[in-house]
Write a protein that holds these residues in place. Structure first.
Motif, PDB file in Angstrom:
ATOM      1  N   MET A 186       0.915  -1.199  -0.177  1.00 14.09           N
ATOM      2  CA  MET A 186       0.190   0.035   0.067  1.00 14.09           C
ATOM      3  C   MET A 186       1.047   1.117  -0.184  1.00 14.09           C
ATOM      4  O   MET A 186       1.703   1.225   0.854  1.00 14.09           O
ATOM      5  CB  MET A 186      -1.024   0.040   1.353  1.00 14.09           C
ATOM      6  N   GLN A 208       2.126   4.851   0.722  1.00 11.09           N
ATOM      7  CA  GLN A 208       2.195   5.446   1.982  1.00 11.09           C
ATOM      8  C   GLN A 208       2.682   7.036   1.682  1.00 11.09           C
ATOM      9  O   GLN A 208       3.598   7.085   1.076  1.00 11.09           O
ATOM     10  CB  GLN A 208       3.097   5.024   3.065  1.00 11.09           C
ATOM     11  N   LEU A 235      -9.186   8.986   1.315  1.00 11.35           N
ATOM     12  CA  LEU A 235      -9.781   7.801   2.089  1.00 11.35           C
ATOM     13  C   LEU A 235     -10.339   6.830   1.086  1.00 11.35           C
ATOM     14  O   LEU A 235     -10.325   5.474   1.465  1.00 11.35           O
ATOM     15  CB  LEU A 235     -10.896   8.135   3.201  1.00 11.35           C
ATOM     16  N   ASP A 242      -6.442   3.293  -2.058  1.00 13.85           N
ATOM     17  CA  ASP A 242      -5.552   2.288  -1.404  1.00 13.85           C
ATOM     18  C   ASP A 242      -4.253   2.991  -0.863  1.00 13.85           C
ATOM     19  O   ASP A 242      -3.090   2.855  -1.474  1.00 13.85           O
ATOM     20  CB  ASP A 242      -5.198   1.151  -2.391  1.00 13.85           C
ATOM     21  N   GLN A 270      -1.968   4.817   2.530  1.00 10.40           N
ATOM     22  CA  GLN A 270      -1.722   5.089   4.131  1.00 10.40           C
ATOM     23  C   GLN A 270      -1.316   6.610   4.038  1.00 10.40           C
ATOM     24  O   GLN A 270      -0.423   6.910   3.231  1.00 10.40           O
ATOM     25  CB  GLN A 270      -0.738   4.233   4.542  1.00 10.40           C
ATOM     26  N   GLN A 271      -1.985   7.122   5.045  1.00 15.96           N
ATOM     27  CA  GLN A 271      -1.662   8.641   5.140  1.00 15.96           C
ATOM     28  C   GLN A 271      -1.028   8.715   6.399  1.00 15.96           C
ATOM     29  O   GLN A 271      -1.595   8.555   7.639  1.00 15.96           O
ATOM     30  CB  GLN A 271      -2.746   9.486   5.197  1.00 15.96           C
ATOM     31  N   ASN A 287     -10.401   7.465   9.597  1.00 12.79           N
ATOM     32  CA  ASN A 287     -10.131   6.236   9.434  1.00 12.79           C
ATOM     33  C   ASN A 287      -8.641   5.605  10.257  1.00 12.79           C
ATOM     34  O   ASN A 287      -7.735   5.976   9.274  1.00 12.79           O
ATOM     35  CB  ASN A 287     -10.242   5.588   8.033  1.00 12.79           C
ATOM     36  N   GLN A 303      -7.313   2.951  10.569  1.00 14.21           N
ATOM     37  CA  GLN A 303      -6.791   2.130   9.462  1.00 14.21           C
ATOM     38  C   GLN A 303      -5.820   2.651   8.316  1.00 14.21           C
ATOM     39  O   GLN A 303      -4.886   2.045   8.066  1.00 14.21           O
ATOM     40  CB  GLN A 303      -7.652   1.126   8.957  1.00 14.21           C
ATOM     41  N   LYS A 304      -6.326   3.809   7.848  1.00 19.29           N
ATOM     42  CA  LYS A 304      -5.700   4.598   7.097  1.00 19.29           C
ATOM     43  C   LYS A 304      -4.911   5.996   7.286  1.00 19.29           C
ATOM     44  O   LYS A 304      -4.383   6.340   6.359  1.00 19.29           O
ATOM     45  CB  LYS A 304      -6.706   4.780   5.739  1.00 19.29           C
ATOM     46  N   GLU A 305      -5.064   6.325   8.620  1.00 17.85           N
ATOM     47  CA  GLU A 305      -4.456   7.750   8.833  1.00 17.85           C
ATOM     48  C   GLU A 305      -3.832   7.640  10.261  1.00 17.85           C
ATOM     49  O   GLU A 305      -4.318   7.102  10.993  1.00 17.85           O
ATOM     50  CB  GLU A 305      -5.790   8.840   8.888  1.00 17.85           C
TER      51      GLU A 305
END
Length: 212
Positions: A1, A3, A22, A25, A27-28, A42, A44-46
């Motif tokens: 994923m 980043q 968001l 795909d 990651q932030q 989120n 899981q992503k932030e």
């Protein structure tokens, strides 16, 4: 994923980009001076990272594992640019998206160009021009974005000009700039080592229509 490190994550454009991503795909890492100013939508992503772009140490720590740096910074942009370049070099990160401003190459023509100088000369335009030069002189895979005067219209409508071309139009929505940033993050091979002017089509004039 993939980043992405978002520098100046509390900025208005940055927050739109963050929301856009968001759905991707991606990651932030959301980097800002006071993490209490943002709420993660989120986890899981932030990830919130508290730090200062004037601190090389903070930037190097934040860049661990990062593929793309998106910088939406204000204030001392010259020192920030120096630190971003140094941190990216130290961590082996090549792709940079840098938000600048129109007029840094004296590329805005006519009466609008004169008005823009009147509004931005005296420390603002000069520092953004110097920061952009530092980035262009680096070996980074940069995209510099030079928006027209920004508004909060709920629209995505924009056209691009390249460095060396006369700037077009007088205004553009933050949502449009965020759309361009989001597209570049999604396809990082777009506009590598380019400096892009961004405006809403058919907004030529002596100053933005909404400016009084």
């Amino acid at each position: 994923m993939k980043q992405v490190l978002v520098l100046g994550a509390h900025g208005q454009i940055a927050q739109i980009v963050t929301k856009n991503l968001l759905a991707e795909d991606v990651q932030q890492k959301l980097f800002l001076r006071s993490s209490a100013r943002l709420t993660v939508a989120n986890p899981q992503k932030e990830k919130l990272i508290e730090g200062n772009a004037l601190s090389l140490f903070d930037l190097q720590q934040a860049m661990e594992g990062v593929d793309i740096v998106y910088a939406n910074l204000a204030g001392n942009v010259v020192e920030s640019a120096k630190n971003v370049i140094a941190a990216m070099k130290a961590k082996g990160v090549k792709r940079l998206i840098w938000i600048s401003t129109l007029g840094i190459y004296d590329e805005v023509p006519g009466e609008y160009g004169k008005w823009n100088h009147e509004q931005l000369d005296g420390g603002y335009l000069e520092t953004y021009a110097e920061a952009a030069q530092l980035i262009e002189d680096s070996d980074l895979d940069y995209t510099i974005i030079r928006p027209a005067w920004l508004d909060n219209q709920d629209e995505v409508s924009y056209e691009l000009t390249r460095k060396g071309e006369a700037f077009k139009g007088t205004e553009v929505s933050r949502k449009s700039i965020a759309d361009l940033v989001t597209k570049i993050i999604g396809e990082p091979s777009l506009y590598v080592r380019e400096s892009l002017g961004v405006n809403k089509p058919n907004t030529d004039g002596n100053k933005p229509a909404w400016y009084r």
